[in-house]
Design a protein around this motif. Structure first.
Motif, PDB file in Angstrom:
ATOM      1  N   GLY A  10       0.806  -1.143  -0.053  1.00  0.00           N
ATOM      2  CA  GLY A  10      -0.126  -0.015   0.103  1.00  0.00           C
ATOM      3  C   GLY A  10       0.854   1.232  -0.164  1.00  0.00           C
ATOM      4  N   TRP A  11       2.136   1.249   0.117  1.00  0.00           N
ATOM      5  CA  TRP A  11       3.077   2.342   0.095  1.00  0.00           C
ATOM      6  C   TRP A  11       3.642   2.410  -1.366  1.00  0.00           C
ATOM      7  N   VAL A  12       3.468   3.758  -1.572  1.00  0.00           N
ATOM      8  CA  VAL A  12       4.204   4.008  -3.185  1.00  0.00           C
ATOM      9  C   VAL A  12       5.183   4.800  -2.890  1.00  0.00           C
ATOM     10  N   SER A  13       6.285   4.905  -3.899  1.00  0.00           N
ATOM     11  CA  SER A  13       7.343   5.555  -3.922  1.00  0.00           C
ATOM     12  C   SER A  13       7.844   5.892  -5.267  1.00  0.00           C
ATOM     13  N   GLU A  14       8.318   7.108  -5.638  1.00  0.00           N
ATOM     14  CA  GLU A  14       8.805   7.541  -6.716  1.00  0.00           C
ATOM     15  C   GLU A  14      10.097   8.037  -6.494  1.00  0.00           C
ATOM     16  N   TRP A  15      11.216   7.606  -7.494  1.00  0.00           N
ATOM     17  CA  TRP A  15      12.334   7.811  -7.004  1.00  0.00           C
ATOM     18  C   TRP A  15      13.185   7.905  -8.184  1.00  0.00           C
ATOM     19  N   ARG A  16      14.484   8.481  -8.050  1.00  0.00           N
ATOM     20  CA  ARG A  16      15.411   8.703  -9.279  1.00  0.00           C
ATOM     21  C   ARG A  16      16.809   8.306  -8.773  1.00  0.00           C
ATOM     22  N   ILE A  17      17.616   7.947  -9.850  1.00  0.00           N
ATOM     23  CA  ILE A  17      19.142   7.538  -9.680  1.00  0.00           C
ATOM     24  C   ILE A  17      19.751   8.981 -10.143  1.00  0.00           C
ATOM     25  N   ASP A  18      20.522   9.255  -9.164  1.00  0.00           N
ATOM     26  CA  ASP A  18      21.457  10.561  -9.320  1.00  0.00           C
ATOM     27  C   ASP A  18      22.889  10.230  -9.094  1.00  0.00           C
ATOM     28  N   HIS A  19      23.738  10.150  -9.978  1.00  0.00           N
ATOM     29  CA  HIS A  19      24.842   9.766  -9.866  1.00  0.00           C
ATOM     30  C   HIS A  19      25.134   8.388  -8.772  1.00  0.00           C
ATOM     31  N   HIS A  20      24.606   7.337  -9.266  1.00  0.00           N
ATOM     32  CA  HIS A  20      24.627   6.188  -8.130  1.00  0.00           C
ATOM     33  C   HIS A  20      24.091   6.507  -6.682  1.00  0.00           C
ATOM     34  N   CYS A  21      23.087   7.478  -6.801  1.00  0.00           N
ATOM     35  CA  CYS A  21      22.662   7.826  -5.150  1.00  0.00           C
ATOM     36  C   CYS A  21      21.150   7.744  -5.638  1.00  0.00           C
ATOM     37  N   ILE A  22      20.235   6.940  -4.802  1.00  0.00           N
ATOM     38  CA  ILE A  22      18.659   7.099  -4.951  1.00  0.00           C
ATOM     39  C   ILE A  22      18.142   8.147  -4.202  1.00  0.00           C
ATOM     40  N   ARG A  23      17.524   9.028  -5.068  1.00  0.00           N
ATOM     41  CA  ARG A  23      16.860  10.209  -4.607  1.00  0.00           C
ATOM     42  C   ARG A  23      15.244   9.959  -4.577  1.00  0.00           C
ATOM     43  N   VAL A  24      14.858   9.919  -3.278  1.00  0.00           N
ATOM     44  CA  VAL A  24      13.046   9.488  -3.391  1.00  0.00           C
ATOM     45  C   VAL A  24      12.510  10.858  -3.190  1.00  0.00           C
ATOM     46  N   ILE A  25      11.534  11.094  -4.240  1.00  0.00           N
ATOM     47  CA  ILE A  25      10.863  12.312  -4.721  1.00  0.00           C
ATOM     48  C   ILE A  25       9.462  12.097  -3.948  1.00  0.00           C
ATOM     49  N   LEU A  26       8.796  11.061  -3.806  1.00  0.00           N
ATOM     50  CA  LEU A  26       7.750  10.932  -3.173  1.00  0.00           C
ATOM     51  C   LEU A  26       7.532   9.760  -2.506  1.00  0.00           C
ATOM     52  N   VAL A  27       6.907   9.607  -1.321  1.00  0.00           N
ATOM     53  CA  VAL A  27       6.379   8.425  -0.596  1.00  0.00           C
ATOM     54  C   VAL A  27       5.050   8.662   0.069  1.00  0.00           C
ATOM     55  N   HIS A  28       4.196   7.875  -0.296  1.00  0.00           N
ATOM     56  CA  HIS A  28       2.606   7.943   0.327  1.00  0.00           C
ATOM     57  C   HIS A  28       2.182   6.710   0.435  1.00  0.00           C
ATOM     58  N   ASN A  29       1.248   6.413   1.411  1.00  0.00           N
ATOM     59  CA  ASN A  29       0.297   5.442   1.594  1.00  0.00           C
ATOM     60  C   ASN A  29      -0.786   5.704   0.725  1.00  0.00           C
ATOM     61  N   GLN A  30      -1.294   4.772   0.056  1.00  0.00           N
ATOM     62  CA  GLN A  30      -2.577   4.841  -0.927  1.00  0.00           C
ATOM     63  C   GLN A  30      -3.667   5.051  -0.198  1.00  0.00           C
ATOM     64  N   SER A  31      -3.900   4.830   0.968  1.00  0.00           N
ATOM     65  CA  SER A  31      -5.101   4.983   1.824  1.00  0.00           C
ATOM     66  C   SER A  31      -4.962   6.371   2.552  1.00  0.00           C
ATOM     67  N   GLU A  32      -3.984   7.391   2.497  1.00  0.00           N
ATOM     68  CA  GLU A  32      -3.741   8.561   3.075  1.00  0.00           C
ATOM     69  C   GLU A  32      -3.815   9.547   2.211  1.00  0.00           C
ATOM     70  N   PRO A  33      -4.494  10.674   2.384  1.00  0.00           N
ATOM     71  CA  PRO A  33      -4.636  11.836   1.488  1.00  0.00           C
ATOM     72  C   PRO A  33      -3.276  12.507   1.427  1.00  0.00           C
ATOM     73  N   ALA A  34      -2.387  12.802   2.345  1.00  0.00           N
ATOM     74  CA  ALA A  34      -1.289  13.455   2.390  1.00  0.00           C
ATOM     75  C   ALA A  34       0.155  12.570   2.234  1.00  0.00           C
ATOM     76  N   PRO A  35       1.174  13.123   1.527  1.00  0.00           N
ATOM     77  CA  PRO A  35       2.407  12.077   1.315  1.00  0.00           C
ATOM     78  C   PRO A  35       3.119  12.348   2.556  1.00  0.00           C
ATOM     79  N   LEU A  36       3.816  11.038   2.779  1.00  0.00           N
ATOM     80  CA  LEU A  36       4.807  11.162   3.925  1.00  0.00           C
ATOM     81  C   LEU A  36       6.124  12.044   3.479  1.00  0.00           C
ATOM     82  N   ILE A  37       6.331  11.798   2.269  1.00  0.00           N
ATOM     83  CA  ILE A  37       7.555  12.537   1.839  1.00  0.00           C
ATOM     84  C   ILE A  37       7.080  13.127   0.470  1.00  0.00           C
TER      85      ILE A  37
END
Length: 84
Positions: A10-37
């Motif tokens: 139920g958790w969704v994350s959007e992320w990107r690879i930036d020079h071999h570093c994982i950068r997390v753009i968004l984290v949210h629970n599908q059952s919650e209206p507001a994102p965690l990150i």
């Protein structure tokens, strides 16, 4: 930087690879209206290690992101060496 999406329990994350570093753009629970990150920019987004420290309860999500990262890393390495 290509965008990736990972879903676990139920958790969704959007992320990107930036020079071999994982950068997390968004984290949210599908059952919650507001994102965690929610980062405004990939360059200011927290890295996976920092989020793992801040939110240890989301270890299954962090582990899935790490697995997807390494899978892509090895595929990219194989392509660059001409083995595929």
């Amino acid at each position: 930087m290509s965008k990736h999406r990972t879903e676990v329990d139920g958790w969704v994350s959007e992320w990107r690879i930036d020079h071999h570093c994982i950068r997390v753009i968004l984290v949210h629970n599908q059952s919650e209206p507001a994102p965690l990150i929610s980062a405004g920019s990939p360059t200011t987004a927290p890295d996976l290690a920092r989020l793992r420290e801040r939110f240890p309860d989301l270890s299954p999500l962090w582990d899935a992101i790490r697995h997807e990262y390494w899978a892509e890393f090895f595929i990219t390495q194989e392509h660059s060496q001409g083995t595929i």
